[in-house]
Scaffold this motif. Sequence first.
Motif, PDB file in Angstrom:
ATOM      1  N   ALA A  20       5.864  -7.739  -1.712  1.00  0.00           N
ATOM      2  CA  ALA A  20       4.952  -6.824  -2.128  1.00  0.00           C
ATOM      3  C   ALA A  20       4.335  -5.735  -1.199  1.00  0.00           C
ATOM      4  O   ALA A  20       4.453  -6.086   0.072  1.00  0.00           O
ATOM      5  CB  ALA A  20       3.460  -7.528  -2.357  1.00  0.00           C
ATOM      6  N   GLY A  21       4.590  -4.511  -1.573  1.00  0.00           N
ATOM      7  CA  GLY A  21       4.494  -3.557  -0.715  1.00  0.00           C
ATOM      8  C   GLY A  21       6.177  -2.866  -0.277  1.00  0.00           C
ATOM      9  O   GLY A  21       6.242  -1.925   0.313  1.00  0.00           O
ATOM     10  N   LEU A  75       5.816  -1.668  -4.096  1.00  0.00           N
ATOM     11  CA  LEU A  75       6.250  -2.805  -5.206  1.00  0.00           C
ATOM     12  C   LEU A  75       5.106  -3.592  -5.245  1.00  0.00           C
ATOM     13  O   LEU A  75       4.519  -4.202  -4.408  1.00  0.00           O
ATOM     14  CB  LEU A  75       7.663  -3.419  -5.112  1.00  0.00           C
ATOM     15  CG  LEU A  75       8.671  -2.329  -5.292  1.00  0.00           C
ATOM     16  CD1 LEU A  75      10.102  -2.943  -4.793  1.00  0.00           C
ATOM     17  CD2 LEU A  75       8.783  -2.112  -6.978  1.00  0.00           C
ATOM     18  N   LYS A  76       4.789  -4.039  -6.507  1.00  0.00           N
ATOM     19  CA  LYS A  76       3.510  -4.973  -6.740  1.00  0.00           C
ATOM     20  C   LYS A  76       4.090  -6.260  -7.526  1.00  0.00           C
ATOM     21  O   LYS A  76       5.373  -5.970  -8.290  1.00  0.00           O
ATOM     22  CB  LYS A  76       2.538  -4.263  -7.743  1.00  0.00           C
ATOM     23  CG  LYS A  76       1.793  -3.282  -6.872  1.00  0.00           C
ATOM     24  CD  LYS A  76       0.850  -2.286  -7.952  1.00  0.00           C
ATOM     25  CE  LYS A  76       0.529  -1.201  -7.408  1.00  0.00           C
ATOM     26  NZ  LYS A  76      -0.264  -0.399  -8.422  1.00  0.00           N
ATOM     27  N   SER A  77       3.693  -7.142  -7.708  1.00  0.00           N
ATOM     28  CA  SER A  77       4.141  -8.544  -8.267  1.00  0.00           C
ATOM     29  C   SER A  77       4.341  -8.173  -9.702  1.00  0.00           C
ATOM     30  O   SER A  77       5.384  -8.943 -10.574  1.00  0.00           O
ATOM     31  CB  SER A  77       3.218  -9.484  -8.177  1.00  0.00           C
ATOM     32  OG  SER A  77       1.898  -9.305  -8.680  1.00  0.00           O
ATOM     33  N   VAL A 126      14.561  -7.137 -10.740  1.00  0.00           N
ATOM     34  CA  VAL A 126      13.912  -6.919  -9.435  1.00  0.00           C
ATOM     35  C   VAL A 126      12.711  -7.923  -9.449  1.00  0.00           C
ATOM     36  O   VAL A 126      11.823  -7.951 -10.566  1.00  0.00           O
ATOM     37  CB  VAL A 126      13.123  -5.490  -9.610  1.00  0.00           C
ATOM     38  CG1 VAL A 126      12.157  -5.375  -8.461  1.00  0.00           C
ATOM     39  CG2 VAL A 126      14.138  -4.608  -9.705  1.00  0.00           C
ATOM     40  N   THR A 127      12.636  -8.689  -8.204  1.00  0.00           N
ATOM     41  CA  THR A 127      11.553  -9.818  -8.012  1.00  0.00           C
ATOM     42  C   THR A 127      10.792  -9.450  -7.043  1.00  0.00           C
ATOM     43  O   THR A 127      11.377  -9.122  -5.907  1.00  0.00           O
ATOM     44  CB  THR A 127      12.279 -11.004  -8.105  1.00  0.00           C
ATOM     45  OG1 THR A 127      13.040 -11.615  -9.104  1.00  0.00           O
ATOM     46  CG2 THR A 127      10.989 -12.380  -7.852  1.00  0.00           C
ATOM     47  N   VAL A 128       9.502  -9.237  -7.223  1.00  0.00           N
ATOM     48  CA  VAL A 128       8.623  -8.851  -6.152  1.00  0.00           C
ATOM     49  C   VAL A 128       7.534 -10.136  -6.048  1.00  0.00           C
ATOM     50  O   VAL A 128       6.676 -10.530  -6.938  1.00  0.00           O
ATOM     51  CB  VAL A 128       7.538  -7.723  -6.512  1.00  0.00           C
ATOM     52  CG1 VAL A 128       6.709  -7.165  -5.262  1.00  0.00           C
ATOM     53  CG2 VAL A 128       8.465  -6.467  -6.793  1.00  0.00           C
ATOM     54  N   SER A 129       7.564 -10.559  -4.586  1.00  0.00           N
ATOM     55  CA  SER A 129       6.517 -11.700  -4.308  1.00  0.00           C
ATOM     56  C   SER A 129       5.649 -11.268  -3.092  1.00  0.00           C
ATOM     57  O   SER A 129       4.650 -11.933  -2.832  1.00  0.00           O
ATOM     58  CB  SER A 129       7.623 -13.015  -3.727  1.00  0.00           C
ATOM     59  OG  SER A 129       8.324 -12.533  -2.860  1.00  0.00           O
TER      60      SER A 129
END
Length: 127
Positions: free
Chosen positions: A14-15, A86-88, A124-127
Amino acid sequence: QVQLVESGGGSVQAGGSLKLSCTASGSMYSRYCMGWFRAVSGKEREELAVIRSTDGHTRHDDSVKGRFVLAQDNTKKTLSLQLSGLKSEDSAMYYCAAYLLRSPLYVCSLEWEDFDDWGQGTQVTVS
Protein backbone atom coordinates in the motif's frame (compact mmCIF):
# COMPACT_ATOMS: atom_id res chain seq x y z
CA GLN A 1 -8.31 -5.05 -36.34
CA VAL A 2 -6.16 -3.97 -33.41
CA GLN A 3 -4.28 -6.24 -31.03
CA LEU A 4 -3.61 -4.88 -27.54
CA VAL A 5 -1.19 -6.32 -24.99
CA GLU A 6 -0.90 -5.08 -21.39
CA SER A 7 2.14 -5.41 -19.14
CA GLY A 8 3.61 -3.97 -15.95
CA GLY A 9 1.33 -5.46 -13.32
CA GLY A 10 2.57 -7.03 -10.11
CA SER A 11 2.37 -7.05 -6.32
CA VAL A 12 3.12 -3.91 -4.31
CA GLN A 13 2.61 -2.64 -0.78
CA ALA A 14 0.00 0.00 0.00
CA GLY A 15 1.25 3.45 -0.96
CA GLY A 16 3.49 2.06 -3.68
CA SER A 17 3.57 2.70 -7.43
CA LEU A 18 3.36 0.78 -10.69
CA LYS A 19 3.48 1.71 -14.37
CA LEU A 20 1.23 -0.25 -16.68
CA SER A 21 1.80 -0.32 -20.43
CA CYS A 22 -0.45 -1.17 -23.37
CA THR A 23 1.16 -1.90 -26.74
CA ALA A 24 -0.91 -1.81 -29.94
CA SER A 25 -0.20 -3.81 -33.08
CA GLY A 26 -1.98 -4.59 -36.34
CA SER A 27 -4.16 -2.07 -38.16
CA MET A 28 -4.96 0.82 -35.86
CA TYR A 29 -7.94 3.12 -36.42
CA SER A 30 -7.25 6.43 -38.15
CA ARG A 31 -8.80 8.23 -35.22
CA TYR A 32 -9.65 6.48 -31.99
CA CYS A 33 -10.15 6.48 -28.26
CA MET A 34 -7.96 4.27 -26.12
CA GLY A 35 -8.08 3.76 -22.39
CA TRP A 36 -7.74 1.67 -19.26
CA PHE A 37 -10.33 -0.24 -17.26
CA ARG A 38 -10.13 -2.59 -14.31
CA ALA A 39 -12.22 -5.45 -12.97
CA VAL A 40 -12.38 -7.35 -9.71
CA SER A 41 -13.59 -10.94 -9.78
CA GLY A 42 -17.38 -10.99 -9.71
CA LYS A 43 -17.76 -7.27 -10.51
CA GLU A 44 -18.26 -5.27 -13.70
CA ARG A 45 -15.47 -3.38 -15.42
CA GLU A 46 -14.68 0.06 -14.04
CA GLU A 47 -13.51 2.94 -16.22
CA LEU A 48 -10.22 4.61 -15.28
CA ALA A 49 -8.96 6.92 -18.03
CA VAL A 50 -9.10 7.45 -21.82
CA ILE A 51 -7.21 9.43 -24.45
CA ARG A 52 -8.38 10.83 -27.82
CA SER A 53 -5.96 10.35 -30.73
CA THR A 54 -6.88 13.54 -32.59
CA ASP A 55 -5.66 15.94 -29.92
CA GLY A 56 -4.37 13.86 -27.01
CA HIS A 57 -7.17 14.98 -24.74
CA THR A 58 -7.55 12.78 -21.67
CA ARG A 59 -10.39 12.01 -19.29
CA HIS A 60 -10.05 10.40 -15.89
CA ASP A 61 -12.63 8.88 -13.60
CA ASP A 62 -13.06 10.97 -10.46
CA SER A 63 -12.23 8.02 -8.23
CA VAL A 64 -8.62 7.85 -9.48
CA LYS A 65 -7.99 11.40 -10.69
CA GLY A 66 -4.75 12.68 -9.17
CA ARG A 67 -3.36 9.19 -8.53
CA PHE A 68 -3.47 7.59 -11.98
CA VAL A 69 -1.83 9.40 -14.92
CA LEU A 70 -2.36 8.46 -18.57
CA ALA A 71 0.34 9.04 -21.19
CA GLN A 72 1.00 8.03 -24.81
CA ASP A 73 4.36 7.83 -26.55
CA ASN A 74 5.17 9.81 -29.69
CA THR A 75 4.44 6.91 -32.04
CA LYS A 76 1.02 6.30 -30.43
CA LYS A 77 1.95 2.63 -30.22
CA THR A 78 2.17 2.47 -26.44
CA LEU A 79 -0.25 3.82 -23.84
CA SER A 80 0.88 3.89 -20.22
CA LEU A 81 -0.93 4.31 -16.93
CA GLN A 82 1.18 5.45 -13.98
CA LEU A 83 -0.34 4.26 -10.72
CA SER A 84 0.69 5.93 -7.46
CA GLY A 85 -0.56 5.99 -3.90
CA LEU A 86 -1.93 2.50 -4.40
CA LYS A 87 -4.57 1.18 -2.01
CA SER A 88 -5.80 -2.32 -1.31
CA GLU A 89 -9.02 -1.54 -3.16
CA ASP A 90 -6.98 -0.89 -6.31
CA SER A 91 -6.24 -4.61 -6.57
CA ALA A 92 -7.79 -5.80 -9.83
CA MET A 93 -7.18 -7.03 -13.34
CA TYR A 94 -6.32 -4.00 -15.47
CA TYR A 95 -7.36 -3.92 -19.15
CA CYS A 96 -6.46 -1.77 -22.14
CA ALA A 97 -9.20 -1.10 -24.72
CA ALA A 98 -9.88 0.93 -27.88
CA TYR A 99 -12.61 1.89 -30.34
CA LEU A 100 -13.04 3.92 -33.53
CA LEU A 101 -13.84 7.58 -32.93
CA ARG A 102 -16.71 8.23 -35.37
CA SER A 103 -16.34 12.01 -35.37
CA PRO A 104 -13.71 14.46 -34.12
CA LEU A 105 -16.62 16.33 -32.55
CA TYR A 106 -17.19 13.48 -30.11
CA VAL A 107 -15.48 13.16 -26.77
CA CYS A 108 -14.13 9.75 -25.77
CA SER A 109 -16.47 7.48 -23.88
CA LEU A 110 -15.74 6.19 -20.39
CA GLU A 111 -18.22 3.32 -20.79
CA TRP A 112 -16.76 -0.13 -21.35
CA GLU A 113 -19.68 -1.10 -23.62
CA ASP A 114 -18.43 1.36 -26.24
CA PHE A 115 -14.99 -0.23 -26.59
CA ASP A 116 -14.46 -2.87 -29.29
CA ASP A 117 -10.89 -4.11 -28.82
CA TRP A 118 -9.51 -5.45 -25.55
CA GLY A 119 -6.22 -6.77 -24.24
CA GLN A 120 -5.84 -9.85 -22.06
CA GLY A 121 -5.27 -7.86 -18.87
CA THR A 122 -2.49 -7.49 -16.32
CA GLN A 123 -2.94 -8.22 -12.61
CA VAL A 124 -2.29 -5.61 -9.92
CA THR A 125 -2.24 -6.73 -6.28
CA VAL A 126 -1.84 -4.24 -3.43
CA SER A 127 -1.20 -5.43 0.12
